[in-house]
Enzyme design. Structure first.
Site, PDB file in Angstrom:
ATOM      1  N   GLU A  98       0.809  -1.221   0.000  1.00 33.12           N
ATOM      2  CA  GLU A  98       0.000   0.000   0.000  1.00 33.12           C
ATOM      3  C   GLU A  98       0.841   1.271   0.000  1.00 33.12           C
ATOM      4  OE1 GLU A  98      -2.987  -0.339   3.017  1.00 33.12           O
ATOM      5  OE2 GLU A  98      -3.941  -2.042   2.023  1.00 33.12           O
ATOM      6  N   LYS A 157     -15.950  -0.966   1.986  1.00 34.99           N
ATOM      7  CA  LYS A 157     -15.267  -1.472   0.793  1.00 34.99           C
ATOM      8  C   LYS A 157     -16.334  -2.060  -0.128  1.00 34.99           C
ATOM      9  CE  LYS A 157     -11.006  -2.707   3.266  1.00 34.99           C
ATOM     10  NZ  LYS A 157     -10.227  -3.833   3.866  1.00 34.99           N
TER      11      LYS A 157
END
Length: 416
Positions: free
Chosen positions: A204, A331
């Site tokens: 990430e 999400k």
């Protein structure tokens, strides 16, 4: 019906995500010649209750692509692209399972996102305007994962994400640029202490130094904040992703085996040493009770559920009944359609739960979730470090929205 908005063709493609894994892209074209795409991201650390991805034995998505090119194309042709709910309900009925296991949550979310993006383009609107309408007033606070551990890195840290939160700034760009200064400061500290090799990036975009103890990582991040001169403006957070180091009865962390009750004390001690505003998934995904105890003991901290809720209203209802968390990760690929995502967000907001729209560790360059976060007026957005194109595409989109539309950054006002 206006042919301009009617779906003419839906096509699936196999593309690569940021980890080099195959994922699906869906392209929608209307009779009016308008087309847009939607990509399905993928997580490394997944909740067991998430929508199931449809994948081939080798990890590819050719079966998902074939479904898009046949069944989904045939079923959705001639739909008005503005009919998001009707299209999503058709996808849900087509699948017919509680976890999207027939068609695949990756297939449905890529299609659902492509629908929204095409509709916005056809109507001459920005995506965030199409989603949010006139209620859009502010930009979300970024949660920047600048040091990676767990399944997102190759070190021995059990905690998955070490996060900085730039609260006390007058604009989004000032907040982001300050966070970027801290990120660069952290890389400098790690270079000096461990060598440049360890400034290589995790999934990430955060650094992944050779650490094994949580407090060593938190010390590095806190030092970077202080050295940058932002101690009074930037606070901290963690995503424990604790289901990944729970062995069924104990948590294996920092070279110890801690009971669930000992983990409560563990987090309380961390919160006493560091300015931890945010703690995500501190316990395994079934432990609603200890989430609640920790939230009661750390009243100023936003205890947040990701694997606990998996963007699913049924589990959020349980969490609200038990007062398990102040915040929820959102999400879209966990539930599989945007309509279900919108319903989830609306329910969370009605119950005063803070919204954190989030990326996945396997992302693409698509900046859709930036528009989603603005459109639904999310309190926070979580999309990695200020590095790697699939992360910066989201931050750059937020900068663009701020610059073009003058939307305010509320910073700590959202929290306070």
């Amino acid at each position: 019906m206006n042919d301009y908005f009617r779906i003419k063709k839906i096509k699936g493609y196999q593309i690569l995500d940021s980890r080099g894994n195959k994922t699906i892209r869906v392209k929608i074209e209307t009779y009016g010649g308008i087309s847009e795409t939607g990509d399905a991201p993928a997580g490394a650390s997944k909740g067991s209750r998430e929508a199931i991805e449809l994948r081939d034995k080798d990890g590819g998505v050719t079966r998902a692509v074939e479904l898009v090119n046949t069944l989904i194309n045939d079923s959705l042709r001639d739909f008005d692209v503005r009919n998001q709910l009707g299209i999503d309900q058709t996808l849900i009925r087509m699948d017919g399972t509680p976890n999207k296991s027939r068609v695949g949550g990756n297939t449905t979310i890529a299609t659902s996102i492509a629908v929204a993006k095409t509709a916005a383009k056809a109507m001459g609107l920005e995506i965030f305007q199409y989603i949010g309408g006139p209620r859009v007033r502010y930009l979300p606070i970024p949660l920047l994962n600048i040091l990676n551990g767990g399944l997102h890195a190759g070190n021995e840290l059990k905690i998955q994400e070490f996060i900085i939160i730039p609260l006390s700034f007058d604009s989004f760009h000032e907040a982001l640029y300050a966070a970027d200064e801290v990120y660069k400061q952290l890389k400098g500290i790690i270079t000096e202490k461990y060598g440049k090799l360890y400034t290589m990036l995790g999934d990430e975009g955060g650094v992944a130094p050779p650490l094994s103890k949580t407090e060593d990582a938190l010390d590095l991040v806190y030092t970077a904040i202080k050295n940058s001169g932002y101690e009074d403006k930037i606070v901290m957070g963690i995503d424990a992703a604790s289901s990944d180091f729970f062995n069924g009865s104990q948590y294996e962390i920092d070279g110890k085996k801690l009971s669930p009750d000992e983990m409560i004390d563990y987090y309380i001690q961390l919160a006493s040493r560091y300015p931890l505003l945010y703690i995500e998934d501190p316990f395994n995904e079934n432990d609603f009770e200890r989430f609640s105890i920790l939230q009661q003991k750390l009243k100023k901290t936003i205890v947040t559920g990701d694997d606990l809720f998996t963007t699913n209203i049924e589990y959020l209802k349980k969490g609200i009944e038990k007062s398990s968390a102040k915040g929820t990760i959102v999400k879209p690929n966990q539930i599989g359609t945007l309509s279900e995502t919108f319903e989830y967000i609306e329910f969370a907001k009605k119950n005063s739960i803070k919204i954190i729209v989030s990326h996945r560790s396997g992302e693409t360059e698509d900046s859709f979730i930036a528009d989603l976060a603005v459109g639904v007026q999310s309190d926070f957005i979580k999309t990695g470090a200020p590095a790697r194109g699939e992360r910066t595409s989201k931050y750059n989109r937020l900068l663009e929205i701020e610059n073009d539309y003058g939307i305010e950054y509320y910073g700590k006002k959202i929290y306070l």
